[in-house]
Design an enzyme around this catalytic site. Structure first.
Site, PDB file in Angstrom:
ATOM      1  N   ALA A 103      -3.359  -4.474  -2.668  1.00  0.00           N
ATOM      2  CA  ALA A 103      -1.942  -4.666  -2.364  1.00  0.00           C
ATOM      3  C   ALA A 103      -1.509  -6.085  -2.729  1.00  0.00           C
ATOM      4  CB  ALA A 103      -1.695  -4.348  -0.890  1.00  0.00           C
ATOM      5  N   SER A 126      -2.718  -8.967  -2.051  1.00  0.00           N
ATOM      6  CA  SER A 126      -3.841  -9.788  -2.508  1.00  0.00           C
ATOM      7  C   SER A 126      -4.081  -9.624  -4.006  1.00  0.00           C
ATOM      8  CB  SER A 126      -5.105  -9.420  -1.722  1.00  0.00           C
ATOM      9  OG  SER A 126      -6.242 -10.042  -2.258  1.00  0.00           O
ATOM     10  N   LEU A 127      -4.035  -8.389  -4.491  1.00  0.00           N
ATOM     11  CA  LEU A 127      -4.242  -8.121  -5.914  1.00  0.00           C
ATOM     12  C   LEU A 127      -3.159  -8.787  -6.753  1.00  0.00           C
ATOM     13  CD1 LEU A 127      -5.838  -6.527  -8.103  1.00  0.00           C
ATOM     14  CD2 LEU A 127      -4.268  -4.622  -7.698  1.00  0.00           C
ATOM     15  N   ASP A 137       2.410   4.252   1.235  1.00  0.00           N
ATOM     16  CA  ASP A 137       1.409   3.439   1.910  1.00  0.00           C
ATOM     17  C   ASP A 137       2.015   2.625   3.049  1.00  0.00           C
ATOM     18  OD1 ASP A 137      -0.661   4.355   0.363  1.00  0.00           O
ATOM     19  OD2 ASP A 137      -0.595   2.689  -1.061  1.00  0.00           O
ATOM     20  N   GLU A 139      -3.263  -6.971   5.320  1.00  0.00           N
ATOM     21  CA  GLU A 139      -3.417  -8.413   5.253  1.00  0.00           C
ATOM     22  C   GLU A 139      -2.570  -9.134   6.289  1.00  0.00           C
ATOM     23  OE1 GLU A 139      -0.042  -7.148   3.598  1.00  0.00           O
ATOM     24  OE2 GLU A 139      -1.632  -7.022   2.079  1.00  0.00           O
TER      25      GLU A 139
END
Length: 309
Positions: free
Chosen positions: A205, A207-208, A89, A164
């Site tokens: 990503a 944030s999680l 990713d 982000e």
């Protein structure tokens, strides 16, 4: 400067298996990675035998072979109909920040770990990719963020992010003070290790990991996730994708602050600076094999339970 390719388009009536959807394909990969190099070589040979014009990003071109058309990422965006990114990713994010400004479809071959954005298996990509090249694919439009640092009313630096934009301390973690405004309306002041402003793409990503909710890719929304806030009542908040987020850094902070875009690009921040995060005008056209199921991806990558009945 433009480049002239003798095989950039098939002649009418030529004997080829190509569809009318894609003609010129760009290959992008993780440099100096053995597995990626093997997949890139197979892809280049397979696509060339199918009759496609293939351009290879310059950082990996020498690993693919001396017979390749070596170009930079901007030339792939300007000259190709499809870009295939081989890697994880992180490689997809780096390519996407550049390619999103062009009218180009992007698909990924997973040579990383989780692979939320890279669908195709590296060892058996031919069957799925054949159908994609025949026009059997699903398309998602993923919006990007634009992060700007303003100092004394002047724009000092900016960049884009697929996942982000993160306000955080520099090399040494410490609590920072800042204020948060949504569309010029004061929301709250914050003492925390930083703030994550994430797209739906980035919601699986960083944030999680910080406790943010997962946003499905089609949502027109952003999520703000405080990092280790010094209060029990502060929680992530979801706002409209067209909102303009402003973070005003307290003048009493130390001077080692940064805004990171996808963890790749760092913008320097000084006490008193204002950080503006908003939706970018650029959109990534991400394609998947037909029948792509986002919830199957979540279930597989995150280890969720399977159906019980």
């Amino acid at each position: 400067m433009g480049i002239n390719f003798e095989v950039s388009r098939p002649k009418a009536g030529s004997d080829t298996n190509m569809s009318n959807t894609f003609h010129t394909i760009g290959l992008i990969g993780k440099p100096n990675h053995e597995g990626t190099n093997l997949t890139l070589k197979r892809l280049h040979h397979w696509l060339t035998m199918q009759g496609y014009s293939v351009l290879v990003e310059e950082r990996v071109a020498s690993d693919v072979g001396s017979h390749t058309h070596s170009v930079d990422l901007l030339e792939i965006g300007a000259n190709c109909d499809l870009a295939i990114v081989v890697g994880g990713d992180g490689n997809m994010l780096g390519a996407a920040r550049v390619l999103a400004r062009f009218d180009i479809a992007v698909i990924g071959v997973n040579r990383g770990n989780l692979g939320f954005l890279t669908d195709l298996p590296p060892d058996t990509f031919e069957e799925a990719l054949s159908k994609v090249l025949e026009g059997e694919f699903d398309t998602e439009q993923r919006f990007l963020l634009e992060a700007e640092v303003h100092r004394h009313g002047e724009l000092k630096s900016s960049n884009t992010a697929v996942n982000e934009a993160v306000l955080h301390p520099g090399k040494i973690a410490h609590m920072i003070e800042f204020e948060v405004y949504i569309d010029d309306k004061f929301m709250y002041s914050q003492r925390a290790d930083g703030m994550i402003v994430s797209t739906p793409t980035g919601s699986t990503a960083y944030s999680l990991s910080a406790g943010g909710a997962i946003l499905t890719p089609n949502l027109e929304a952003m999520i703000l996730v405080p990092m280790f806030p010094h209060t029990l009542s502060c929680r992530p908040i979801v706002v409209d994708a067209c909102s303009i987020i402003k973070l005003v850094v307290s003048p009493h902070n130390g001077d080692n602050l940064e805004v990171s875009c996808d963890g790749h690009v760092n913008l320097s921040v000084l006490p008193g600076d204002e950080i503006i995060v908003k939706r970018s005008a650029d959109t990534l056209r991400l394609i998947h094999p037909k029948g792509h199921n986002y919830f199957h991806v979540l279930r597989t990558k995150l280890g969720w339970g399977s159906k019980l009945f």
